[in-house]
Enzyme design. Structure first.
Site, PDB file in Angstrom:
ATOM      1  N   CYS A 126      -8.444   9.748  -0.874  1.00 52.13           N
ATOM      2  CA  CYS A 126      -9.165   8.493  -0.977  1.00 52.13           C
ATOM      3  C   CYS A 126      -9.032   7.506  -0.049  1.00 52.13           C
ATOM      4  O   CYS A 126      -9.946   7.034   0.423  1.00 52.13           O
ATOM      5  CB  CYS A 126      -8.839   7.838  -2.467  1.00 52.13           C
ATOM      6  SG  CYS A 126      -7.162   7.749  -2.890  1.00 52.13           S
ATOM      7  N   HIS A 238      -8.628   0.551  -3.296  1.00 57.43           N
ATOM      8  CA  HIS A 238      -7.665   0.482  -2.213  1.00 57.43           C
ATOM      9  C   HIS A 238      -8.179  -0.219  -1.089  1.00 57.43           C
ATOM     10  O   HIS A 238      -9.261  -0.496  -0.662  1.00 57.43           O
ATOM     11  CB  HIS A 238      -7.690   2.065  -1.749  1.00 57.43           C
ATOM     12  CG  HIS A 238      -7.032   3.001  -2.683  1.00 57.43           C
ATOM     13  ND1 HIS A 238      -6.368   2.647  -3.724  1.00 57.43           N
ATOM     14  CD2 HIS A 238      -6.889   4.347  -2.628  1.00 57.43           C
ATOM     15  CE1 HIS A 238      -5.902   3.820  -4.482  1.00 57.43           C
ATOM     16  NE2 HIS A 238      -6.359   4.816  -3.677  1.00 57.43           N
TER      17      HIS A 238
END
Length: 335
Positions: A126, A238
């Protein structure tokens, strides 16, 4: 087009379903597959309740594309078996560095889909996915020599249990009660943990090594990259602080234009209070947001960026569905 989702009851599996529904992805038959403990559960899709099927005895010859969203151990055991019958798009780390398996972010290296040999396509980590989608247009223009990246990663990167633990720990701390950690090496509530995945012998963690190796495979093997990955008490999205050194000179105007004109990127860089993206704004959004764009005057051709993206979307489910869309567009149906 017949589709299977392996790990349909997990975070990424459910998010994949959401994206397939939102995109009105053309599906004739959909099969929701999971471990035996989830068999019998029902999941809604396009107004219907669908039963979860048992992975152990699922017949992959019924499908054209199987999304694997159940972790590396499941992919190791079942993906190649499935790939004998259909195209597998795997979200785990198991096949990413296999030279015979393309590692794909469609906006960055879709041409690598021509190199499919095992009927398996890997989805990157990710934190890697959002990094390379922001760096691709800049690398094309200015050629990246070196990257220093520090990540600020949400607990959803570890799955549903860590998300639940963050909520539980936060309540305990606010109530003045003792906290114990099950899914983290230290207390995550009101804390920062500079440790994601296992440590390697050289002191880097596997999460950091994934970013280094995957970025080279996707973008350019000549790029030098070093990473420090940190887990923060954030539910979703994130963030990354990125320092770049280019071979060629650049202007900030050209950097902003290149990013704004690249599919999947959006610049939010107003240089005033709140004129930047944070994890909360990125949650539920398809774009990768780039802020705090500024020159690093300590090195030649240096640039600093702040990159934020929903890790369950760009870093997992959305990227997987976009891989499928690209494969179908190129008339590769996995059979």
């Amino acid at each position: 087009m017949n589709i299977a989702i392996v790990g349909a009851t997990g975070n990424v599996g459910r998010k994949t379903l959401e994206i397939l529904e939102r995109k009105e992805f053309s599906i004739d038959n959909l099969y929701l597959v999971a471990s035996s403990k989830s068999v019998g559960k029902k999941i809604g899709f396009r107004g219907k309740e669908m039963d979860v099927l048992d992975l152990e005895n699922f017949d992959f010859s019924k499908v054209n594309i199987a999304f694997f969203a159940a972790g590396g151990k499941i992919s190791e055991k079942f993906a190649e078996r499935a790939a004998k019958n259909c195209l597998v798009i795997d979200n785990s780390s198991f096949f990413r560095m296999d030279p015979d398996v393309p590692l794909i972010v469609p906006q960055v290296n879709s041409d690598d889909l021509k190199k499919i040999k095992k009927n398996i396509v890997a989805n990157p980590n990710c934190s890697t996915a959002q990094l390379v989608i922001a760096l691709k247009p800049l690398h094309d223009l200015f050629i990246i020599k070196r990257i220093v990246v520090s990540t600020y990663q949400s607990v959803s990167g570890g799955g549903k249990a860590p998300m639940d633990e963050l909520i539980e720990q936060t309540k305990l701390v606010l109530d003045g009660k003792k906290v114990s950690s099950k899914n983290f090496t230290k207390q995550i509530a009101f804390n920062a943990i500079p440790h994601i995945d296992q440590f390697a012998d050289d002191g880097y963690t596997k999460e950091e090594l994934k970013m280094m190796n995957e970025t080279k495979k996707i973008l350019d093997t000549k790029i030098d990259l070093t990473a420090t990955c940190v887990r923060l008490p954030i539910s979703v999205s994130h963030s990354e602080s990125v320092n770049l050194q280019f071979e060629k000179p650049f202007t900030l105007e050209k950097v902003r234009d290149a990013l704004n004109n690249f599919e999947g990127c959006k610049v939010i860089d107003e240089r005033n209070d709140g004129g930047y993206s944070t994890p909360i704004e990125a949650e539920g959004m398809d774009e990768t947001f780039i802020s705090r764009i500024r020159e690093d005057k300590t090195i030649k051709n240096g640039l600093n960026l702040w990159i934020v993206s929903d890790n369950l979307l760009r870093g997992a489910a959305l990227n997987a569905v976009e891989i499928a869309e690209t494969v179908i567009k190129n008339n590769y149906h996995g059979k």
